[in-house]
Design a protein around this motif. Structure first.
Motif, PDB file in Angstrom:
ATOM      1  N   HIS A 155       0.734  -1.021  -0.091  1.00 53.99           N
ATOM      2  CA  HIS A 155      -0.131  -0.144  -0.105  1.00 53.99           C
ATOM      3  C   HIS A 155       0.704   1.232  -0.159  1.00 53.99           C
ATOM      4  O   HIS A 155       2.075   1.131   0.310  1.00 53.99           O
ATOM      5  N   GLU A 156       0.291   2.673  -0.465  1.00 55.03           N
ATOM      6  CA  GLU A 156       1.028   3.698  -0.344  1.00 55.03           C
ATOM      7  C   GLU A 156       1.138   3.898   1.027  1.00 55.03           C
ATOM      8  O   GLU A 156       0.595   3.626   2.068  1.00 55.03           O
ATOM      9  N   PRO A 157       2.410   4.718   1.424  1.00 49.75           N
ATOM     10  CA  PRO A 157       2.517   5.327   2.765  1.00 49.75           C
ATOM     11  C   PRO A 157       1.467   5.892   3.472  1.00 49.75           C
ATOM     12  O   PRO A 157       0.721   6.798   2.514  1.00 49.75           O
ATOM     13  N   GLY A 158       0.840   5.795   4.527  1.00 48.36           N
ATOM     14  CA  GLY A 158      -0.388   6.313   4.991  1.00 48.36           C
ATOM     15  C   GLY A 158      -1.631   5.858   4.698  1.00 48.36           C
ATOM     16  O   GLY A 158      -2.538   6.326   5.308  1.00 48.36           O
ATOM     17  N   CYS A 159      -1.528   4.715   3.895  1.00 45.00           N
ATOM     18  CA  CYS A 159      -2.958   4.206   3.430  1.00 45.00           C
ATOM     19  C   CYS A 159      -3.509   3.497   4.536  1.00 45.00           C
ATOM     20  O   CYS A 159      -2.675   2.571   5.123  1.00 45.00           O
ATOM     21  N   PRO A 160      -4.575   3.579   4.934  1.00 42.44           N
ATOM     22  CA  PRO A 160      -5.280   2.667   6.097  1.00 42.44           C
ATOM     23  C   PRO A 160      -5.393   1.204   5.558  1.00 42.44           C
ATOM     24  O   PRO A 160      -6.290   0.625   6.106  1.00 42.44           O
ATOM     25  N   GLY A 161      -5.048   1.040   4.388  1.00 40.93           N
ATOM     26  CA  GLY A 161      -5.712  -0.408   3.581  1.00 40.93           C
ATOM     27  C   GLY A 161      -5.058  -1.583   4.536  1.00 40.93           C
ATOM     28  O   GLY A 161      -6.007  -2.494   4.078  1.00 40.93           O
ATOM     29  N   ALA A 162      -4.040  -1.502   5.306  1.00 42.52           N
ATOM     30  CA  ALA A 162      -3.828  -2.743   5.795  1.00 42.52           C
ATOM     31  C   ALA A 162      -4.545  -3.074   7.183  1.00 42.52           C
ATOM     32  O   ALA A 162      -4.980  -4.261   7.268  1.00 42.52           O
ATOM     33  N   GLU A 163      -5.426  -2.169   7.433  1.00 41.50           N
ATOM     34  CA  GLU A 163      -6.308  -2.208   8.851  1.00 41.50           C
ATOM     35  C   GLU A 163      -7.778  -2.322   8.326  1.00 41.50           C
ATOM     36  O   GLU A 163      -8.440  -2.879   8.593  1.00 41.50           O
ATOM     37  N   ALA A 164      -8.005  -1.222   7.082  1.00 45.70           N
ATOM     38  CA  ALA A 164      -9.601  -1.134   6.989  1.00 45.70           C
ATOM     39  C   ALA A 164      -9.800  -1.855   5.467  1.00 45.70           C
ATOM     40  O   ALA A 164      -8.997  -1.923   4.542  1.00 45.70           O
ATOM     41  N   SER A 165     -10.743  -2.695   5.618  1.00 47.57           N
ATOM     42  CA  SER A 165     -11.109  -3.636   4.394  1.00 47.57           C
ATOM     43  C   SER A 165     -11.693  -2.706   3.561  1.00 47.57           C
ATOM     44  O   SER A 165     -11.748  -3.002   2.101  1.00 47.57           O
ATOM     45  N   GLY A 166     -12.245  -1.631   3.671  1.00 45.53           N
ATOM     46  CA  GLY A 166     -12.909  -0.843   2.649  1.00 45.53           C
ATOM     47  C   GLY A 166     -11.952   0.207   2.049  1.00 45.53           C
ATOM     48  O   GLY A 166     -12.517   1.233   1.148  1.00 45.53           O
ATOM     49  N   CYS A 167     -10.688   0.207   2.046  1.00 53.66           N
ATOM     50  CA  CYS A 167      -9.904   1.299   1.512  1.00 53.66           C
ATOM     51  C   CYS A 167      -9.639   0.925   0.126  1.00 53.66           C
ATOM     52  O   CYS A 167      -9.583  -0.130  -0.435  1.00 53.66           O
ATOM     53  N   ARG A 168      -9.512   2.201  -0.763  1.00 54.08           N
ATOM     54  CA  ARG A 168      -9.552   1.931  -2.090  1.00 54.08           C
ATOM     55  C   ARG A 168      -8.004   2.393  -2.412  1.00 54.08           C
ATOM     56  O   ARG A 168      -7.729   3.157  -3.173  1.00 54.08           O
ATOM     57  N   CYS A 169      -7.133   1.560  -2.152  1.00 53.66           N
ATOM     58  CA  CYS A 169      -5.751   1.956  -2.521  1.00 53.66           C
ATOM     59  C   CYS A 169      -5.311   1.453  -3.792  1.00 53.66           C
ATOM     60  O   CYS A 169      -5.421   0.486  -4.065  1.00 53.66           O
ATOM     61  N   PRO A 170      -4.745   2.300  -4.484  1.00 53.84           N
ATOM     62  CA  PRO A 170      -4.653   1.996  -5.939  1.00 53.84           C
ATOM     63  C   PRO A 170      -3.321   0.937  -6.058  1.00 53.84           C
ATOM     64  O   PRO A 170      -3.186   0.387  -7.065  1.00 53.84           O
ATOM     65  N   VAL A 171      -2.359   0.876  -5.134  1.00 49.23           N
ATOM     66  CA  VAL A 171      -1.116   0.104  -5.384  1.00 49.23           C
ATOM     67  C   VAL A 171      -1.417  -1.147  -5.705  1.00 49.23           C
ATOM     68  O   VAL A 171      -1.147  -1.926  -6.556  1.00 49.23           O
ATOM     69  N   PRO A 172      -1.953  -1.981  -4.878  1.00 51.48           N
ATOM     70  CA  PRO A 172      -2.382  -3.410  -5.240  1.00 51.48           C
ATOM     71  C   PRO A 172      -2.961  -3.708  -6.619  1.00 51.48           C
ATOM     72  O   PRO A 172      -2.420  -4.768  -7.165  1.00 51.48           O
ATOM     73  N   GLU A 173      -3.995  -2.831  -6.994  1.00 56.18           N
ATOM     74  CA  GLU A 173      -4.591  -3.145  -8.115  1.00 56.18           C
ATOM     75  C   GLU A 173      -3.418  -2.628  -9.297  1.00 56.18           C
ATOM     76  O   GLU A 173      -3.130  -3.308 -10.514  1.00 56.18           O
ATOM     77  N   ARG A 174      -2.574  -1.817  -9.022  1.00 60.01           N
ATOM     78  CA  ARG A 174      -1.398  -1.418  -9.866  1.00 60.01           C
ATOM     79  C   ARG A 174      -0.423  -2.567 -10.154  1.00 60.01           C
ATOM     80  O   ARG A 174      -0.155  -2.809 -11.438  1.00 60.01           O
ATOM     81  N   ILE A 175      -0.311  -3.104  -9.030  1.00 66.67           N
ATOM     82  CA  ILE A 175       0.714  -4.229  -8.898  1.00 66.67           C
ATOM     83  C   ILE A 175       0.281  -5.552  -9.739  1.00 66.67           C
ATOM     84  O   ILE A 175       0.880  -6.182 -10.536  1.00 66.67           O
ATOM     85  N   ARG A 176      -1.085  -5.852  -9.659  1.00 65.63           N
ATOM     86  CA  ARG A 176      -1.671  -7.115 -10.424  1.00 65.63           C
ATOM     87  C   ARG A 176      -1.703  -6.435 -11.699  1.00 65.63           C
ATOM     88  O   ARG A 176      -1.499  -7.597 -12.684  1.00 65.63           O
ATOM     89  N   HIS A 177      -2.090  -5.292 -12.296  1.00 69.39           N
ATOM     90  CA  HIS A 177      -2.223  -4.887 -13.580  1.00 69.39           C
ATOM     91  C   HIS A 177      -0.714  -5.206 -14.136  1.00 69.39           C
ATOM     92  O   HIS A 177      -0.794  -5.530 -15.258  1.00 69.39           O
ATOM     93  N   ASP A 178       0.178  -4.479 -13.524  1.00 71.32           N
ATOM     94  CA  ASP A 178       1.603  -4.791 -13.923  1.00 71.32           C
ATOM     95  C   ASP A 178       2.207  -6.239 -14.087  1.00 71.32           C
ATOM     96  O   ASP A 178       2.785  -6.709 -15.274  1.00 71.32           O
ATOM     97  N   ALA A 179       1.619  -7.100 -13.298  1.00 70.80           N
ATOM     98  CA  ALA A 179       1.906  -8.568 -13.632  1.00 70.80           C
ATOM     99  C   ALA A 179       1.157  -9.001 -14.413  1.00 70.80           C
ATOM    100  O   ALA A 179       1.675  -9.793 -15.371  1.00 70.80           O
TER     101      ALA A 179
END
Length: 185
Positions: free
Chosen positions: A107-131
């Motif tokens: 996740h991006e620094p400061g993103c609450p995605g690790a704790e909150a399940s409803g967070c829309r952090c673009p990093v995981p989707e970007r990694i999946r798209h890149d792969a």
């Protein structure tokens, strides 16, 4: 009259002490030099063993009493690049699958995605798209190598470029324990 027999003089004692210190220092220096020479000898031995193994794996026994038919014979050297290509593509696809499966951990620094399940952090989707994009490039390269167009003007070069692209796609994983140096572009 009282005489001191066998009693050393002070100057003589200091000289003997200095001499013992010098000889101890020389012995320590010799021990360090021998230790470094032994380490260098071990490294040379390891290198020679590696070279011998490499030469033995390339060595092909000379069977002069057997008649050979080169057009129908498959040699070990002819299958080695194919095996290397298979290993490289398997390695690359496994690493890309790992990237896609572990994308949710980043996740991006400061993103609450690790704790909150409803967070829309673009990093995981970007990694999946890149792969996914790199997996598509790898498949295109594999197809160019597996099914070459011999009528094309740049026929052998297109296969070589595809192999080089595969190696470049695998390069970010060079620190992985299964990486092989022959895959380096």
């Amino acid at each position: 009259m009282h005489q001191t027999i066998g009693r050393p003089t002070t100057g003589n004692t200091f000289e003997k002490c200095e001499q013992l210190c010098r000889s101890a220092q020389q012995a320590a220096d010799r021990a360090l030099r021998m230790r470094s020479e032994a380490a260098a000898a071990r490294l040379r031995t390891l290198q020679m063993r590696r070279d011998i193994r490499r030469m033995m794996s390339r060595h092909r026994p000379d069977d002069t009493d057997v008649q050979r038919f080169p057009a129908t014979e498959t040699s070990r050297t002819a299958t080695a690049p194919t095996a290397q290509l298979t290993l490289l593509t398997a390695f690359l696809h496994a690493r890309l699958a790992e990237d896609a499966s572990t994308a949710d951990l980043f996740h991006e620094p400061g993103c609450p995605g690790a704790e909150a399940s409803g967070c829309r952090c673009p990093v995981p989707e970007r990694i999946r798209h890149d792969a996914l994009a790199r997996r598509g490039l790898a498949r295109d390269c594999e197809e160019a190598i597996d099914d070459p167009d011999h009528d094309a003007r740049d026929w052998p070069h297109s296969e070589m470029r595809a192999l080089l692209r595969l190696k470049v796609l695998a390069l970010p994983y060079e620190l992985h324990r299964q990486w092989r140096e022959e895959w380096r572009p």
